[in-house]
Design a protein around this motif. Structure first.
Motif, short mmCIF file in Angstrom:
data_model
loop_
_atom_site.label_atom_id
_atom_site.label_comp_id
_atom_site.label_asym_id
_atom_site.label_seq_id
_atom_site.Cartn_x
_atom_site.Cartn_y
_atom_site.Cartn_z
N UNK A 46 0.55 -41.20 -57.11
CA UNK A 46 -0.51 -41.21 -56.11
C UNK A 46 0.01 -41.86 -54.83
N UNK A 47 -0.86 -41.90 -53.81
CA UNK A 47 -0.41 -42.37 -52.50
C UNK A 47 0.55 -41.36 -51.91
N UNK A 48 0.14 -40.10 -51.94
CA UNK A 48 1.05 -39.00 -51.56
C UNK A 48 1.15 -38.83 -50.05
N UNK A 49 2.36 -38.54 -49.60
CA UNK A 49 2.64 -38.23 -48.20
C UNK A 49 3.35 -36.88 -48.17
N UNK A 50 2.85 -35.96 -47.38
CA UNK A 50 3.42 -34.62 -47.31
C UNK A 50 4.50 -34.54 -46.24
N UNK A 51 5.66 -34.02 -46.64
CA UNK A 51 6.74 -33.73 -45.70
C UNK A 51 7.01 -32.23 -45.78
N UNK A 52 8.14 -31.85 -46.31
CA UNK A 52 8.49 -30.43 -46.39
C UNK A 52 9.20 -30.16 -47.71
N UNK A 53 8.80 -29.12 -48.46
CA UNK A 53 9.50 -28.79 -49.71
C UNK A 53 10.97 -28.50 -49.47
N UNK A 54 11.78 -28.77 -50.47
CA UNK A 54 13.23 -28.52 -50.40
C UNK A 54 13.64 -27.75 -51.64
N UNK A 55 13.11 -26.55 -51.79
CA UNK A 55 13.32 -25.75 -52.99
C UNK A 55 14.80 -25.46 -53.22
#
Length: 196
Positions: free
Chosen positions: A136-145
């Protein structure tokens, strides 16, 4: 009487390896066929896959929604709804794997983590285990698939998750177990010891 039964060894259930043969060593799967001695003295064969283990994350957004994924699973021939998960690399700690996989697949990082438990999804033919982690305490950046990895990230309420489990839209075993954990945590029946 129950105590005596609990102290009795499981010898009457245990199979012993007599001989073994490697039947496949791929990039991901490592399969064996062993001859085993049964508890009654007879012999038979057991085929199984050795797996390095994995982690599954149950990411909780501040508004109570969950971060989930839709991904095509080739052996099933269809898109499956799942919690984010990934294979543990050699020498990698499970928490480090969970943090890496969450970021790679969803683009989220988390401030707090807690290990909830472990599951063994296919005990009849694999050594695979999956550690269950809440975050929890999530911060969104950018996926790195990873190269060749395609998935869709979406959010769902706990009730939408449970409805999907009930209605058969969600059949992935780890996600079903994750839903059980989530339901018990949210009800207060099972406590978690969150850590930063």
């Amino acid at each position: 009487m129950e105590r005596a039964a609990a102290l009795t060894p499981d010898r009457h259930l245990i199979e012993e390896k007599v001989a073994g043969q490697e039947i496949l060593k791929g990039r991901f799967l490592h399969a064996f066929r062993d001859t085993v001695r049964l508890p009654n003295g007879g012999e038979t064969t057991r085929e199984y896959v050795v797996h390095p283990g994995a982690v599954m994350m149950i990411p909780l957004l501040d508004d109570g929604r969950l971060v989930m994924e839709r991904q095509f699973r080739y052996p099933m021939g269809r898109v499956m709804i799942e919690f984010p998960a990934g294979k543990i690399d050699p020498g990698e700690a499970p928490l480090a794997c969970a943090q890496r996989e969450l970021l790679e697949e969803t683009g989220y990082s988390a401030r707090e983590w807690v290990r909830a438990g472990v599951l063994h999804p296919v005990i009849s033919y694999s050594t695979e285990f999956i550690e269950i982690w809440f975050c929890r305490g999530l911060t969104l950046t950018r996926p790195q698939l990873d190269e060749g990895e395609f998935l869709e990230v979406f959010t769902a309420t706990p009730q939408e998750l449970l409805n999907g489990c009930r209605d058969g839209a969600i059949t992935d075993s780890k996600t079903l177990i994750g839903a059980m954990w989530l339901q018990n945590v949210l009800s207060g029946a099972w406590k978690l010891d969150w850590q930063r």
